[in-house]
Design a protein around this motif. Structure first.
Motif, PDB file in Angstrom:
ATOM      1  N   HIS A 159       0.823  -1.212   0.000  1.00 45.13           N
ATOM      2  CA  HIS A 159       0.000   0.000   0.000  1.00 45.13           C
ATOM      3  C   HIS A 159       0.858   1.263   0.000  1.00 45.13           C
ATOM      4  N   VAL A 160       1.883   1.280   0.851  1.00 50.06           N
ATOM      5  CA  VAL A 160       2.695   2.494   1.000  1.00 50.06           C
ATOM      6  C   VAL A 160       3.584   2.715  -0.213  1.00 50.06           C
ATOM      7  N   LEU A 161       4.117   1.653  -0.783  1.00 45.99           N
ATOM      8  CA  LEU A 161       4.926   1.808  -1.998  1.00 45.99           C
ATOM      9  C   LEU A 161       4.106   2.441  -3.120  1.00 45.99           C
ATOM     10  N   ILE A 162       2.882   1.956  -3.311  1.00 46.01           N
ATOM     11  CA  ILE A 162       2.016   2.547  -4.336  1.00 46.01           C
ATOM     12  C   ILE A 162       1.655   3.979  -3.958  1.00 46.01           C
ATOM     13  N   GLU A 163       1.341   4.190  -2.696  1.00 46.17           N
ATOM     14  CA  GLU A 163       0.993   5.527  -2.189  1.00 46.17           C
ATOM     15  C   GLU A 163       2.097   6.534  -2.475  1.00 46.17           C
ATOM     16  N   GLN A 164       3.362   6.093  -2.371  1.00 45.18           N
ATOM     17  CA  GLN A 164       4.491   7.013  -2.534  1.00 45.18           C
ATOM     18  C   GLN A 164       5.073   7.004  -3.950  1.00 45.18           C
ATOM     19  N   GLY A 165       4.356   6.384  -4.874  1.00 39.49           N
ATOM     20  CA  GLY A 165       4.720   6.556  -6.275  1.00 39.49           C
ATOM     21  C   GLY A 165       5.520   5.453  -6.930  1.00 39.49           C
ATOM     22  N   ALA A 166       5.588   4.273  -6.322  1.00 38.08           N
ATOM     23  CA  ALA A 166       6.283   3.168  -6.988  1.00 38.08           C
ATOM     24  C   ALA A 166       5.615   2.853  -8.318  1.00 38.08           C
ATOM     25  N   ALA A 167       6.414   2.558  -9.317  1.00 38.11           N
ATOM     26  CA  ALA A 167       5.866   2.254 -10.643  1.00 38.11           C
ATOM     27  C   ALA A 167       5.215   0.888 -10.677  1.00 38.11           C
ATOM     28  N   LYS A 168       5.778  -0.052  -9.898  1.00 32.60           N
ATOM     29  CA  LYS A 168       5.282  -1.425  -9.909  1.00 32.60           C
ATOM     30  C   LYS A 168       5.694  -2.105  -8.620  1.00 32.60           C
ATOM     31  N   VAL A 169       4.825  -2.987  -8.119  1.00 28.81           N
ATOM     32  CA  VAL A 169       5.157  -3.783  -6.943  1.00 28.81           C
ATOM     33  C   VAL A 169       4.810  -5.240  -7.217  1.00 28.81           C
ATOM     34  N   TYR A 170       5.796  -6.104  -7.033  1.00 28.70           N
ATOM     35  CA  TYR A 170       5.555  -7.542  -7.097  1.00 28.70           C
ATOM     36  C   TYR A 170       5.196  -8.009  -5.688  1.00 28.70           C
ATOM     37  N   ALA A 171       3.963  -8.483  -5.537  1.00 25.50           N
ATOM     38  CA  ALA A 171       3.490  -8.974  -4.239  1.00 25.50           C
ATOM     39  C   ALA A 171       3.756 -10.466  -4.170  1.00 25.50           C
ATOM     40  N   ALA A 172       4.809 -10.841  -3.477  1.00 23.03           N
ATOM     41  CA  ALA A 172       5.233 -12.237  -3.433  1.00 23.03           C
ATOM     42  C   ALA A 172       4.592 -12.957  -2.253  1.00 23.03           C
ATOM     43  N   ALA A 173       4.063 -14.136  -2.520  1.00 26.36           N
ATOM     44  CA  ALA A 173       3.434 -14.940  -1.480  1.00 26.36           C
ATOM     45  C   ALA A 173       3.498 -16.404  -1.880  1.00 26.36           C
ATOM     46  N   ARG A 174       3.445 -17.284  -0.874  1.00 19.58           N
ATOM     47  CA  ARG A 174       3.476 -18.716  -1.165  1.00 19.58           C
ATOM     48  C   ARG A 174       2.310 -19.114  -2.060  1.00 19.58           C
ATOM     49  N   ASP A 175       1.149 -18.509  -1.820  1.00 23.42           N
ATOM     50  CA  ASP A 175      -0.021 -18.723  -2.657  1.00 23.42           C
ATOM     51  C   ASP A 175      -0.379 -17.395  -3.310  1.00 23.42           C
ATOM     52  N   PRO A 176      -0.089 -17.221  -4.593  1.00 19.56           N
ATOM     53  CA  PRO A 176      -0.367 -15.932  -5.249  1.00 19.56           C
ATOM     54  C   PRO A 176      -1.817 -15.490  -5.127  1.00 19.56           C
ATOM     55  N   ALA A 177      -2.731 -16.454  -5.021  1.00 19.07           N
ATOM     56  CA  ALA A 177      -4.148 -16.098  -4.902  1.00 19.07           C
ATOM     57  C   ALA A 177      -4.429 -15.294  -3.643  1.00 19.07           C
ATOM     58  N   SER A 178      -3.606 -15.481  -2.606  1.00 19.71           N
ATOM     59  CA  SER A 178      -3.806 -14.753  -1.349  1.00 19.71           C
ATOM     60  C   SER A 178      -3.449 -13.277  -1.470  1.00 19.71           C
ATOM     61  N   ALA A 179      -2.761 -12.906  -2.554  1.00 18.81           N
ATOM     62  CA  ALA A 179      -2.418 -11.494  -2.795  1.00 18.81           C
ATOM     63  C   ALA A 179      -3.270 -10.894  -3.905  1.00 18.81           C
ATOM     64  N   GLN A 180      -4.257 -11.638  -4.376  1.00 16.89           N
ATOM     65  CA  GLN A 180      -5.075 -11.169  -5.503  1.00 16.89           C
ATOM     66  C   GLN A 180      -5.838  -9.897  -5.162  1.00 16.89           C
ATOM     67  N   HIS A 181      -6.217  -9.721  -3.890  1.00 14.56           N
ATOM     68  CA  HIS A 181      -6.950  -8.511  -3.521  1.00 14.56           C
ATOM     69  C   HIS A 181      -6.124  -7.248  -3.764  1.00 14.56           C
ATOM     70  N   LEU A 182      -4.796  -7.378  -3.673  1.00  9.11           N
ATOM     71  CA  LEU A 182      -3.928  -6.238  -3.940  1.00  9.11           C
ATOM     72  C   LEU A 182      -3.812  -5.986  -5.440  1.00  9.11           C
TER      73      LEU A 182
END
Length: 252
Positions: A23-46
């Protein structure tokens, strides 16, 4: 370096402090964030919340092949956030066996080191960048009732210093985040005031922009370091009392 326009990968990004970082990376202007998780589906909400900005990546830091795959799949990363961690709440002597402490060392120490090794060439190719290691007050003050977790964070704090020295020549900064009491599932059993994960991430962003080696991210972390400086032995005795405490509290 600047957060604006950066590309980051965050391990354990599906909840807690990791999600706060996204959330904060996007808030502060990051171009892209890879949300890494053991189960990618658990990060789908992001991914759904930030379309075209956040991308879910399968990554278990216990699996070397997945770390290699992630480094190959994310060649534009300039910020690595080593956040994934585990705490079993077992003691070193009182535990039935050493399996819990081995897991904590694997996830909290060998995992971030493996990630740093895999992404060091990627960071170099993208101008140096930054590594943020999410550590703990238990990494500066030994906590006996976190018998495997605490030593693993001590170890990673030392590793961060070694990695910083090794990667200085390629312009990669390495910041250790000393985190106190945060409102996450891992700390759900702790009473008292707790910081929001996003506030921890905002404090961490200062490490990127200022190139700071180590940051106390919240009040509890600051007060713990101060207590350790004033009375090291007294602080050690206080931590020892937690072995027999019926309830854990931040004190506020």
């Amino acid at each position: 370096m600047e957060v604006q326009g950066c590309v980051a990968i965050v391990t354990g990004a599906n909840r807690g402090i990791g999600e706060g970082f996204v959330h904060v990376l996007i808030e502060q202007g990051a171009a892209k964030v890879y949300a890494a998780a053991r189960d990618p589906a658990s990060a789908q909400h992001l991914v759904d919340q930030y379309p075209g900005k956040v991308f879910a990546v399968r990554l278990d830091v216990l699996k070397p092949d997945q770390i290699v795959e992630a480094a190959a799949a994310c060649p534009d990363v300039s910020v690595l956030v080593n956040n994934a961690g585990v705490s079993t709440g077992k003691c070193l002597i009182g535990a039935d066996d050493m399996s819990a402490m081995r897991e904590e060392m694997e996830v909290n120490y060998f995992g971030p080191v493996a990630m740093s090794r895999a992404f060091a060439p990627v960071l170099k190719a993208n101008g140096g960048g930054a590594i943020l290691n999410v550590l703990s007050v238990a990494g500066i003050v030994a906590v006996p009732n976190m018998g495997g977790y605490s030593p693993s964070k001590f170890a990673m704090r030392a590793a961060g210093s070694c990695i910083r020295a090794e990667l200085a020549g390629q312009g990669t900064s390495v910041t250790s985040l000393i985190v106190g009491s945060v409102d996450t599932r891992m700390a759900s059993h702790v009473k008292g005031s707790k910081e929001a994960p996003e506030d921890i991430a905002r404090a961490a962003m200062k490490g990127i922009t200022r190139g700071v080696d180590e940051i106390d991210t919240d009040r509890f972390a600051i007060e713990s370091r101060a207590a350790l400086a004033r009375d090291p032995k007294g602080t050690e005795r206080g931590m020892a009392k937690m072995l027999h405490a019926k309830e854990l509290s931040t004190g506020r």
